[in-house]
Design a protein around this motif. Structure first.
Motif, PDB file in Angstrom:
ATOM      1  N   VAL A 132       0.449  -1.184  -0.360  1.00 11.63           N
ATOM      2  CA  VAL A 132      -0.043   0.262   0.288  1.00 11.63           C
ATOM      3  C   VAL A 132       1.128   1.081   0.153  1.00 11.63           C
ATOM      4  N   LEU A 133       2.377   1.357   0.778  1.00 13.20           N
ATOM      5  CA  LEU A 133       2.872   2.130   1.027  1.00 13.20           C
ATOM      6  C   LEU A 133       3.641   2.905  -0.625  1.00 13.20           C
ATOM      7  N   VAL A 134       3.794   1.619  -1.488  1.00 13.06           N
ATOM      8  CA  VAL A 134       4.670   1.479  -2.598  1.00 13.06           C
ATOM      9  C   VAL A 134       3.631   2.659  -3.435  1.00 13.06           C
ATOM     10  N   ALA A 135       2.422   1.669  -3.138  1.00 10.30           N
ATOM     11  CA  ALA A 135       1.231   2.950  -4.276  1.00 10.30           C
ATOM     12  C   ALA A 135       0.951   4.001  -4.333  1.00 10.30           C
ATOM     13  N   TYR A 136       1.043   4.108  -2.649  1.00 12.40           N
ATOM     14  CA  TYR A 136       0.797   6.005  -2.243  1.00 12.40           C
ATOM     15  C   TYR A 136       1.802   6.552  -2.951  1.00 12.40           C
ATOM     16  N   ALA A 137       3.067   6.188  -2.267  1.00 14.98           N
ATOM     17  CA  ALA A 137       4.478   6.824  -3.101  1.00 14.98           C
ATOM     18  C   ALA A 137       4.375   7.112  -4.215  1.00 14.98           C
ATOM     19  N   MET A 138       3.955   5.500  -5.615  1.00 16.93           N
ATOM     20  CA  MET A 138       4.254   5.922  -6.852  1.00 16.93           C
ATOM     21  C   MET A 138       2.989   6.943  -7.128  1.00 16.93           C
ATOM     22  N   ARG A 139       2.265   6.496  -6.036  1.00 21.32           N
ATOM     23  CA  ARG A 139       1.023   8.750  -7.132  1.00 21.32           C
ATOM     24  C   ARG A 139       0.947   9.670  -6.240  1.00 21.32           C
ATOM     25  N   TRP A 140       1.817   9.405  -5.418  1.00 19.26           N
ATOM     26  CA  TRP A 140       2.052  10.605  -4.886  1.00 19.26           C
ATOM     27  C   TRP A 140       2.961  10.696  -4.335  1.00 19.26           C
ATOM     28  N   PRO A 141       4.140  11.125  -5.066  1.00 17.55           N
ATOM     29  CA  PRO A 141       5.700  10.850  -3.974  1.00 17.55           C
ATOM     30  C   PRO A 141       6.013  11.945  -3.372  1.00 17.55           C
ATOM     31  N   ASN A 142       5.773  13.025  -3.778  1.00 14.80           N
ATOM     32  CA  ASN A 142       6.592  14.490  -3.518  1.00 14.80           C
ATOM     33  C   ASN A 142       5.209  14.761  -1.904  1.00 14.80           C
ATOM     34  N   ASP A 143       4.535  13.938  -1.579  1.00 10.26           N
ATOM     35  CA  ASP A 143       4.138  14.451  -0.443  1.00 10.26           C
ATOM     36  C   ASP A 143       4.096  14.334   0.732  1.00 10.26           C
ATOM     37  N   GLU A 144       4.227  15.155   2.311  1.00 13.29           N
ATOM     38  CA  GLU A 144       5.193  15.690   2.799  1.00 13.29           C
ATOM     39  C   GLU A 144       4.503  14.521   4.562  1.00 13.29           C
ATOM     40  N   LEU A 145       5.298  13.710   5.125  1.00 11.04           N
ATOM     41  CA  LEU A 145       4.590  13.628   6.220  1.00 11.04           C
ATOM     42  C   LEU A 145       6.132  14.397   7.113  1.00 11.04           C
ATOM     43  N   TYR A 146       4.790  14.615   8.440  1.00 15.85           N
ATOM     44  CA  TYR A 146       6.067  14.389   9.743  1.00 15.85           C
ATOM     45  C   TYR A 146       6.382  13.694  10.331  1.00 15.85           C
ATOM     46  N   PHE A 147       8.305  13.201   9.853  1.00 17.54           N
ATOM     47  CA  PHE A 147       8.854  11.995  11.049  1.00 17.54           C
ATOM     48  C   PHE A 147       8.735  12.578  12.105  1.00 17.54           C
ATOM     49  N   PHE A 148       8.140  11.588  13.110  1.00 14.04           N
ATOM     50  CA  PHE A 148       8.671  12.501  14.898  1.00 14.04           C
ATOM     51  C   PHE A 148       7.519  13.416  15.153  1.00 14.04           C
ATOM     52  N   GLY A 149       6.354  14.064  14.093  1.00 12.67           N
ATOM     53  CA  GLY A 149       6.138  15.154  14.386  1.00 12.67           C
ATOM     54  C   GLY A 149       6.214  16.369  14.074  1.00 12.67           C
ATOM     55  N   ALA A 150       7.825  16.686  13.306  1.00  9.47           N
ATOM     56  CA  ALA A 150       8.269  18.147  13.631  1.00  9.47           C
ATOM     57  C   ALA A 150       9.126  17.967  11.961  1.00  9.47           C
ATOM     58  N   VAL A 151      10.099  16.550  11.625  1.00  8.77           N
ATOM     59  CA  VAL A 151      10.710  16.548  10.103  1.00  8.77           C
ATOM     60  C   VAL A 151       9.851  16.749   9.033  1.00  8.77           C
ATOM     61  N   PRO A 152       9.545  17.087   8.206  1.00  8.05           N
ATOM     62  CA  PRO A 152       8.991  16.938   6.935  1.00  8.05           C
ATOM     63  C   PRO A 152      10.294  16.127   6.373  1.00  8.05           C
ATOM     64  N   VAL A 153       8.776  14.867   5.372  1.00  7.72           N
ATOM     65  CA  VAL A 153       9.501  14.181   4.518  1.00  7.72           C
ATOM     66  C   VAL A 153       8.870  13.299   3.231  1.00  7.72           C
ATOM     67  N   LYS A 154       9.191  13.423   2.407  1.00  7.73           N
ATOM     68  CA  LYS A 154       8.413  12.671   1.242  1.00  7.73           C
ATOM     69  C   LYS A 154       8.500  12.055   0.949  1.00  7.73           C
ATOM     70  N   VAL A 155       6.867  11.293   0.838  1.00  2.80           N
ATOM     71  CA  VAL A 155       6.528   9.981   0.863  1.00  2.80           C
ATOM     72  C   VAL A 155       7.872   8.634   0.500  1.00  2.80           C
ATOM     73  N   LYS A 156       8.079   9.692  -0.961  1.00  2.00           N
ATOM     74  CA  LYS A 156       9.235   8.735  -1.711  1.00  2.00           C
ATOM     75  C   LYS A 156      10.193   8.609  -0.754  1.00  2.00           C
ATOM     76  N   TRP A 157      10.519   9.497  -0.252  1.00  2.00           N
ATOM     77  CA  TRP A 157      11.906   9.184   0.681  1.00  2.00           C
ATOM     78  C   TRP A 157      12.152   8.561   1.783  1.00  2.00           C
ATOM     79  N   LEU A 158      10.875   8.497   2.011  1.00  2.73           N
ATOM     80  CA  LEU A 158       9.762   7.687   3.571  1.00  2.73           C
ATOM     81  C   LEU A 158      10.262   5.688   2.787  1.00  2.73           C
ATOM     82  N   LEU A 159      10.003   5.561   1.984  1.00  2.00           N
ATOM     83  CA  LEU A 159       9.764   4.246   1.362  1.00  2.00           C
ATOM     84  C   LEU A 159      10.587   3.902   1.343  1.00  2.00           C
ATOM     85  N   ALA A 160      11.973   5.088   0.685  1.00  2.00           N
ATOM     86  CA  ALA A 160      13.232   4.052   0.049  1.00  2.00           C
ATOM     87  C   ALA A 160      13.851   3.606   1.668  1.00  2.00           C
ATOM     88  N   ALA A 161      13.758   4.708   2.683  1.00  2.00           N
ATOM     89  CA  ALA A 161      14.419   4.374   3.791  1.00  2.00           C
ATOM     90  C   ALA A 161      13.841   2.930   4.675  1.00  2.00           C
TER      91      ALA A 161
END
Length: 306
Positions: A132-161
């Motif tokens: 499911v994460l792969v499907a989301y990252a391929m569809r909206w790769p540049n969406d940003e989430l806040y890691f630990f509620g503070a650090v913005p990270v793009k979905v594609k880089w989160l999946l890669a990590a």
């Protein structure tokens, strides 16, 4: 459906729980409740978890393993990821399409476990959730989430990590009891599913779209010519009549062709889709632009909903 483009649901709440996601979460929570209150961890793992020794008689455990978890944190982490990324993906497809994709990714995790990590029982929804994460990252790769509620990270880089960590940890002998390679298997199954469109589905889509009718241009009619009349002794009168006839004939004009019918939205969509399908046949799916991929996925979703 496989690459990101401007979606049609941008104004919809992306975290609202959808039907398939809601049922999958409810089923996982129900199994865990029975596991804690009635059955017990070991018994539930023996009944629904997968081990290589359960083949071939227990083949169905290749599906049931993904609804069993070894602890509350294991369950909470997987269900949170499913709630975070699943609804928006399901909204683009359908409840049935999302469910089939989810189970497919779970089978990918099971296959990777069978091939590379036979030593322990396999439980948990992580492989399916990675898909499911792969499907989301391929569809909206540049969406940003806040890691630990503070650090913005793009979905594609989160999946890669996540994948990088699982690859490293999965090949370290005895590093942990986590089936890291099942995570990779689920992600690989999702990527393969999204990158391999069904040829039959494309043909079915092509035949379900009505071709745009051609409006033939009306052939202009020739201007009739007056036949010459013989002169008689009253030459002036005859000349005057002939001149009037020619003037009347010259005044006639062919009727203007009717204006072409204004194409409807469905007609334009059909024409655009035919061009996209021809482009796929000649150059492959990777040649499509973002707008063309959007149109293909939108029409596929409408056909599935029918």
């Amino acid at each position: 459906m496989s690459s990101p483009y401007a979606p049609t649901d941008e104004l919809e709440p992306t975290r609202a729980t959808t039907t398939a996601v809601r049922w999958i979460i409810a089923l996982n929570v129900a199994v865990y409740f029975l596991q804690l209150s009635v059955v017990g961890d070991a018994t539930m793992e023996r009944w629904l978890g997968f081990t290589v020794g359960s083949l071939p008689s227990g083949w169905w455990r290749a599906f049931t393993y993904m609804f069993v978890h070894v602890g509350l944190l294991h369950l909470a982490g997987n269900m949170y990821m499913l709630w975070l990324f699943g609804p928006r993906v399901e909204r683009q497809w359908s409840a049935g399409g999302f469910t089939r994709y989810y189970l497919w990714c779970g089978l990918g995790g099971w296959l990777a476990h069978v091939l590379f990590f036979r030593g322990v029982a396999l439980v948990g929804a992580s492989g399916a959730v990675y898909g499911v994460l792969v499907a989301y990252a391929m569809r909206w790769p540049n969406d940003e989430l806040y890691f630990f509620g503070a650090v913005p990270v793009k979905v594609k880089w989160l999946l890669a990590a996540y994948l990088a960590w699982d690859i490293v940890a999965g090949f370290i002998p005895g590093s942990s009891g986590i089936a890291h390679l099942a995570h990779i298997g689920g992600a690989a199954a999702g990527w393969l599913y999204l990158r391999t469109p069904s040829g039959q589905q494309i043909d079915r889509l092509r035949h379900r779209i009505a071709p745009i009718p051609d409006v033939p241009d009306e052939t202009p009619r020739a201007i009739p010519r007056s036949s010459p009349r013989p002169r008689d002794q009253r030459g002036s009168e005859v000349d005057e009549i002939v001149a009037k006839s020619k003037a009347i004939a010259a005044a006639r004009r062919p009727p203007a062709p009717p204006p072409p019918s204004k194409p409807t939205a469905a007609t334009r969509k059909g024409e655009e889709l035919n061009l996209v399908l021809d482009k796929i046949s000649e150059h492959g799916l990777d040649s499509l632009t973002s707008d063309e991929r959007q149109l293909l996925e939108e029409m596929s979703r409408k056909l599935r909903d029918r």
